[in-house]
Each structure stands twice: as C-alpha cells, then as structure tokens.
Design a protein around this motif. Structure first.
Motif, PDB file in Angstrom:
ATOM      1  N   ASN A   1       0.823  -1.220   0.000  1.00 29.24           N
ATOM      2  CA  ASN A   1       0.000   0.000   0.000  1.00 29.24           C
ATOM      3  C   ASN A   1       0.850   1.261   0.000  1.00 29.24           C
ATOM      4  O   ASN A   1       0.489   2.268  -0.599  1.00 29.24           O
ATOM      5  N   VAL A   2       1.991   1.174   0.682  1.00 20.13           N
ATOM      6  CA  VAL A   2       2.886   2.342   0.724  1.00 20.13           C
ATOM      7  C   VAL A   2       3.368   2.654  -0.697  1.00 20.13           C
ATOM      8  O   VAL A   2       3.379   3.805  -1.119  1.00 20.13           O
ATOM      9  N   PHE A   3       3.718   1.635  -1.436  1.00 22.15           N
ATOM     10  CA  PHE A   3       4.189   1.853  -2.799  1.00 22.15           C
ATOM     11  C   PHE A   3       3.072   2.407  -3.696  1.00 22.15           C
ATOM     12  O   PHE A   3       3.316   3.236  -4.562  1.00 22.15           O
ATOM     13  N   LYS A   4       1.875   1.923  -3.432  1.00 23.06           N
ATOM     14  CA  LYS A   4       0.736   2.384  -4.222  1.00 23.06           C
ATOM     15  C   LYS A   4       0.565   3.895  -4.011  1.00 23.06           C
ATOM     16  O   LYS A   4       0.399   4.668  -4.957  1.00 23.06           O
ATOM     17  N   GLN A   5       0.662   4.301  -2.746  1.00 16.35           N
ATOM     18  CA  GLN A   5       0.536   5.715  -2.389  1.00 16.35           C
ATOM     19  C   GLN A   5       1.705   6.520  -2.984  1.00 16.35           C
ATOM     20  O   GLN A   5       1.512   7.618  -3.497  1.00 16.35           O
ATOM     21  N   ALA A   6       2.882   5.904  -2.925  1.00 19.36           N
ATOM     22  CA  ALA A   6       4.078   6.578  -3.431  1.00 19.36           C
ATOM     23  C   ALA A   6       3.929   6.922  -4.912  1.00 19.36           C
ATOM     24  O   ALA A   6       4.342   7.992  -5.364  1.00 19.36           O
TER      25      ALA A   6
ATOM     26  N   ARG B   1       2.736  16.005  -5.838  1.00 19.93           N
ATOM     27  CA  ARG B   1       2.550  16.603  -4.510  1.00 19.93           C
ATOM     28  C   ARG B   1       3.796  16.413  -3.641  1.00 19.93           C
ATOM     29  O   ARG B   1       4.648  15.590  -3.953  1.00 19.93           O
ATOM     30  N   HIS B   2       3.808  17.150  -2.536  1.00 22.82           N
ATOM     31  CA  HIS B   2       4.877  16.935  -1.552  1.00 22.82           C
ATOM     32  C   HIS B   2       4.468  15.758  -0.664  1.00 22.82           C
ATOM     33  O   HIS B   2       3.299  15.372  -0.647  1.00 22.82           O
ATOM     34  N   SER B   3       5.427  15.225   0.060  1.00 22.85           N
ATOM     35  CA  SER B   3       5.072  14.086   0.910  1.00 22.85           C
ATOM     36  C   SER B   3       6.005  13.935   2.103  1.00 22.85           C
ATOM     37  O   SER B   3       7.060  14.576   2.168  1.00 22.85           O
ATOM     38  N   ILE B   4       5.564  13.075   3.013  1.00 23.47           N
ATOM     39  CA  ILE B   4       6.366  12.771   4.206  1.00 23.47           C
ATOM     40  C   ILE B   4       6.512  11.255   4.295  1.00 23.47           C
ATOM     41  O   ILE B   4       5.547  10.519   4.060  1.00 23.47           O
ATOM     42  N   ILE B   5       7.705  10.815   4.600  1.00 26.49           N
ATOM     43  CA  ILE B   5       7.919   9.376   4.840  1.00 26.49           C
ATOM     44  C   ILE B   5       8.449   9.235   6.265  1.00 26.49           C
ATOM     45  O   ILE B   5       9.457   9.858   6.607  1.00 26.49           O
ATOM     46  N   THR B   6       7.764   8.455   7.084  1.00 26.58           N
ATOM     47  CA  THR B   6       8.294   8.225   8.436  1.00 26.58           C
ATOM     48  C   THR B   6       8.610   6.739   8.603  1.00 26.58           C
ATOM     49  O   THR B   6       8.082   5.893   7.890  1.00 26.58           O
TER      50      THR B   6
ATOM     51  N   ILE C   1      10.215  15.799  -0.546  1.00 24.86           N
ATOM     52  CA  ILE C   1       9.920  14.591   0.239  1.00 24.86           C
ATOM     53  C   ILE C   1      10.680  14.764   1.552  1.00 24.86           C
ATOM     54  O   ILE C   1      11.905  14.906   1.556  1.00 24.86           O
ATOM     55  N   ALA C   2       9.928  14.826   2.651  1.00 24.91           N
ATOM     56  CA  ALA C   2      10.576  14.975   3.963  1.00 24.91           C
ATOM     57  C   ALA C   2      10.542  13.623   4.660  1.00 24.91           C
ATOM     58  O   ALA C   2       9.497  12.984   4.734  1.00 24.91           O
ATOM     59  N   ALA C   3      11.706  13.168   5.133  1.00 23.51           N
ATOM     60  CA  ALA C   3      11.741  11.866   5.819  1.00 23.51           C
ATOM     61  C   ALA C   3      12.154  12.058   7.262  1.00 23.51           C
ATOM     62  O   ALA C   3      12.923  12.974   7.582  1.00 23.51           O
TER      63      ALA C   3
ATOM     64  N   GLN D   1       0.495  16.108   2.509  1.00 23.77           N
ATOM     65  CA  GLN D   1      -0.564  15.783   1.555  1.00 23.77           C
ATOM     66  C   GLN D   1      -0.553  14.270   1.335  1.00 23.77           C
ATOM     67  O   GLN D   1      -1.579  13.642   1.162  1.00 23.77           O
ATOM     68  N   TYR D   2       0.648  13.733   1.340  1.00 18.39           N
ATOM     69  CA  TYR D   2       0.790  12.274   1.345  1.00 18.39           C
ATOM     70  C   TYR D   2       1.749  11.935   2.471  1.00 18.39           C
ATOM     71  O   TYR D   2       2.880  12.402   2.466  1.00 18.39           O
ATOM     72  N   GLU D   3       1.284  11.156   3.411  1.00 23.69           N
ATOM     73  CA  GLU D   3       2.189  10.740   4.481  1.00 23.69           C
ATOM     74  C   GLU D   3       2.269   9.218   4.486  1.00 23.69           C
ATOM     75  O   GLU D   3       1.241   8.538   4.531  1.00 23.69           O
TER      76      GLU D   3
END
Ligand SMILES: Nc1ncnc2c1ncn2[C@@H]1O[C@H](COP(=O)(O)OP(=O)(O)OP(=O)(O)O)[C@@H](O)[C@H]1O
Ligand SMILES: [Mg+2]
Length: 468
Positions: free
Chosen positions: A149-154, A165-170, A284-286, A305-307
């Motif tokens: 699912n993470v890849f799908k969102q990515a 869009r911008h995104s965050i990866i934690t 992309i902020a990690a 917007q996408y986390e």
C-alpha cells in the motif's frame, strides 16, 4: 656492442625504469643466453639479476616463450604458460632486429597468480558494492505485504492527475525511507513528470552545526548575509525541476517558516537577498519522528498531503520477512554470478533460517540484510578455492550466524518480567544444561523467569561453552 658515455647513462636510466615497472622483462641473445633481466623477473625466478646475466634462460624459465621466438623470429603475444615450478605467466614476446639482423628476443610478462589475486580483490569489492546498493526500481524491491500500500501511495504522489505533490515518509532507521524516495524519483522520471536529467537533491538536515548554516545551505546566501557568508546557490534552487529529499526533517529548526514560504510561493530568496528566484521542487521529507509534533501546523499540512509510514521489520508479518529474506539471498546469488560467473545456490538449514527470521533487528531491514550477507560470507568458500567450478552450493547453518551482532534479544517481554537481578543467566543456562535440558527447554525456563532469550542464542552460548 660499444656504448658511448651518453649511451651508458641511458642504459642505466632504462634499467632503473624497467626495475621499477610492474612487469617482468627478460632479453636473450640468439643462443638463449640472458642479456637482460629486471628485478621482477629475478624475483619470479627466485634469483638475482647479476646471477642471471650470461646464463641460459632455461635455467630460470624452462618453458620460456622466448625459445619459440628465437626459432620463429615472430612475436608471440598473450601467451599463457605454466612453468615447471608451478607458476603461471602471461607473456608477450618479441624478436630483436637491428638493421635487418636478428639479435635475439625479449619478453614482457606477469605472474597470473598476482593478476588473479588482484582480480579477486576487485571482484570482491565490486560484489560488496552490489550487495549493499539500494534498489532503485520497484522491480528490484519486495513490494508485498505491508509495503504494497505504501508503494501504491508513493506512485500517486507524482503520478496522480492533480499532482505532483509533496510528501512525508516516516519510519525507524533502516526501514527503507531513502530507498522509497529514490523509487519515487525514478518513477517520476519514467512517467515523464520530471525530466530525464532532473535533479534528486538529498540533504541530511541533522548534519548542520547550527540553524543559520542550515538555512544558508538550503536557501543559498549572498555575500555578507552572516559573518563570512559567501554568494552561493541553495539546495532548494539546485533541486529546481526535480526532488528535494529532506532527510531527518525533524531537525529543521527556525527556518521552517522560510521553507513554508518557498513551498507556498514556488520561489526562494537567498539569505540576505531581496530578489526571489523561481524554484519548482517536489519535496519529500523523511523522519524517524512524527513530524506532526515538531513542524509548524501549516508546514506539516503542506507536506503531509501524502504521508507514508514504513513499519519496522519486527512489525512486519512473517511472510514479508521471508520475502525480504529470499530477496537478499537471491541478490547475493546474483552478485556472485555477475562477479564470478559462477551459478551460486545458497541454502539455509531450517534452524538457521528460523533463527534469522525470528531475531530482533533494531536497525531494521539494513541490519537484516547485513546479517544475512555476513552469514552467507561465513559459510561461502573463498574465491581462490572455487577453482574452475561453474556451480556451487553453500549451506548456511547456525554456526555461521553472527549472533553477537544481533541486539535486543534478551528482555523482550517486559510485561511479565519478574525479578531477575539475582540470576546469573550464563550460570543458570549452564546449570539447566547439566540437568539435561536442551536449548528450547532452557529458553522456556528462562521465559518463566521473565528473560526472553531465543533458543538459537542459547544454542550458540552452549556451543561456545562446549556444552552442546
Ligand atoms: N521493500 C524492500 N525491498 C528490498 N530492499 C529493501 C526494502 N526496504 C528497504 N530495503 C533495503 O534496506 C536498506 C535500508 O534502506 P534505507 O537506507 O532506505 O533505510 P532508511 O529508512 O533511509 O534508513 P536511515 O533512517 O538510516 O536513513 C537498503 O539497502 C534498502 O535497499
Ligand atoms: Mg535514509
């Protein structure tokens, strides 16, 4: 041959040069008597240059290629020989002519064992690089289980109609944040959202000694903005048309508002400057932390917007761990094929595989990968022992696993933890073993004492104590 003083100086000079080069050199007259040999040749022949001069080449090199050239008067190149002393050489040999008269022959050669050794070292280094090289395309990664699912969102981040869009990866360290950001970048290039040569600028926000330096690096500066500051472009500008990957983003301090402004306006202003420069950047902020708690709410909203959250290895279902396990084993086998052209099969004993899958990895997938590679390394033959075999199978057992480097094994189960301070674990294990208990039973007994120690670790301790 009569030499002038100048000729003599030149001879000395050439001799010195030939002594210092990495190739061995021999020269003989038409009767096969040595007229020249350099240091390396003497070293291979276990002799000295002085001792060689004037003697027959066959005294030192019984299968010398020079002998053939003396007969044929033709050059012989890239000839491989195995001499009677067991050494192998690759030789180029040439006839010597002066004014049409045949005077002898010379050869330039190298010990194949030395070349092989060098090749082995290069291949070993190439393989290590391959084994730790992160995957850059989705086809090379395990995209099953929790990660699917993470890849799908990515993909949506850059591929959705309203995007990019911008995104965050934690996620904890080693869970794949940098890998995911790279996958997003490559996917964006593949679908044409960014150009083929679009930049991917990675910045570790934790590396800066103070926030002023961080702000100047990210936004650029004009001369004199701070003491000693120079005119320079910032990473934000450099990422124009591509991706700015802000790693360890929780360490961004009081320049959050500058970042927010740059994101909102699509323009950056170098620190100390008045004019603005357009910069079209996907951020992309990690982070290993929850950015909701550390970012200004507006900045967080803009980026989130996408986390995406990458679960720790221990949170992932067993099937996913098994897939990662197979992935890293296959990668090892492929690296051996690519580096050595050997079909390599790695098999783990059931016990070893189980031990690797159930161990705790505080540094997550990176550590899992390293432990798997290390275990295979420990079981694998040395390159020099492979010889001419084209297919090899290695069995990895418990004795190859580096249990010492696996942390977090001892007290996993704090809830049921009883008072353990009076128990010397090693002595207790020893005592239980002497009572005839096996590793699994001992593990069960320790569990009752509130100590969580997997049976494989106990097997290892028993083995070390000679009690297995
Ligand atoms: N799903 C996966 N499939 C294959 N390999 C993976 C997967 N996830 C992570 N890896 C591998 O695990 C290693 C660690 O990943 P990465 O460096 O991206 O972690 P990270 O979260 O950025 O760590 P850090 O916080 O220390 O920077 C890399 O070699 C990466 O290729
Ligand atoms: Mg990283």
């Amino acid at each position: 041959m009569l030499l002038t003083p100048k000729g003599f100086i030149e001879m000395n000079m050439f001799e010195e040069i030939l002594d210092n080069c990495n190739d061995a050199v021999n020269a003989v007259d038409i009767n096969g008597n040595i007229i020249f040999a350099n240091e390396i040749s003497a070293h291979y022949a276990k002799s000295t240059k002085e001792d060689m001069i004037g003697r027959k080449i066959t005294d030192f090199y019984p299968r010398a290629v020079l002998l053939t050239v003396l007969e044929s008067h033709e050059p012989l190149l890239d000839k491989r020989i195995h001499d009677v002393f067991g050494k192998r050489y690759v030789v180029d040999s040439y006839p010597i002519f002066r004014d049409g008269e045949f005077l002898g022959a010379y050869s330039v050669f190298n010990g194949l064992d030395e070349i092989d050794e060098l090749n082995r070292k290069i291949k070993y280094l190439q393989m290590q690089v391959k084994l730790i090289k992160p995957e850059e395309n989705i086809s090379g990664v395990v995209d099953m289980g929790s990660i699917k699912n993470v890849f799908k969102q990515a993909k949506k981040i850059v591929g959705s109609l309203g995007g990019p869009r911008h995104s965050i990866i934690t996620g904890e360290s080693g869970t794949g944040k940098t890998m995911l950001a790279t996958l997003i970048y490559n996917y964006a290039k593949r679908i044409g959202v960014i150009g083929k040569n679009a930049p991917f600028i990675e910045v570790n926000c934790a590396q800066f000694v103070n926030p002023d330096i961080a702000a100047m690096e990210i936004f650029g500066s004009v001369e004199g903005a701070f003491t000693g500051s120079k005119k320079k472009s910032g990473l934000f500008e450099q990422a124009n048309g591509g991706i700015l990957f802000l790693d360890e983003a929780h360490t961004i301090e009081n320049y959050q508002n500058l970042l927010l402004k740059a994101i909102e306006s699509g323009k950056v202003r170098r620190i100390g400057d008045t004019k603005e420069i357009s910069s079209n950047v996907i951020i992309i902020a990690a982070s290993t932390r929850n950015l909701d708690e550390v970012f200004l709410p507006e900045l967080y909203q803009r980026l989130a917007q996408y986390e995406m959250h990458l679960p720790s290895l221990n949170e992932r279902p067993k099937e996913e761990k098994e897939m990662l396990f197979s992935h890293f084993v296959k990668k090892y086998e492929q690296a051996v094929w690519e580096s050595h052209k050997v079909v390599y099969h790695v098999k783990f004993t059931d016990e070893a595989k189980e031990a690797l899958l159930s161990a705790v990895y505080p540094r997550n997938i990176r550590q899992f990968r390293d432990v798997i590679n290390f275990s295979i390394d420990a079981a694998a033959p040395l390159i020099e022992d492979i010889g001419f075999q084209s297919e090899i199978t290695t069995i990895v057992g418990m004795e190859h696993i580096p249990f010492n480097s696996l942390g977090g094994d001892t007290v996993k189960n704090n809830k049921n933890k009883k008072e353990t301070k009076n128990i010397n674990i090693d002595e207790y294990i020893e005592e239980l073993r002497k009572q005839g208990l096996g590793a699994r039973k001992i593990s069960g007994m320790l569990e009752k004492e509130g100590i969580n120690m997997p049976y494989y670790k106990i097997s290892y301790i028993l083995k070390k104590k000679g009690l297995n």
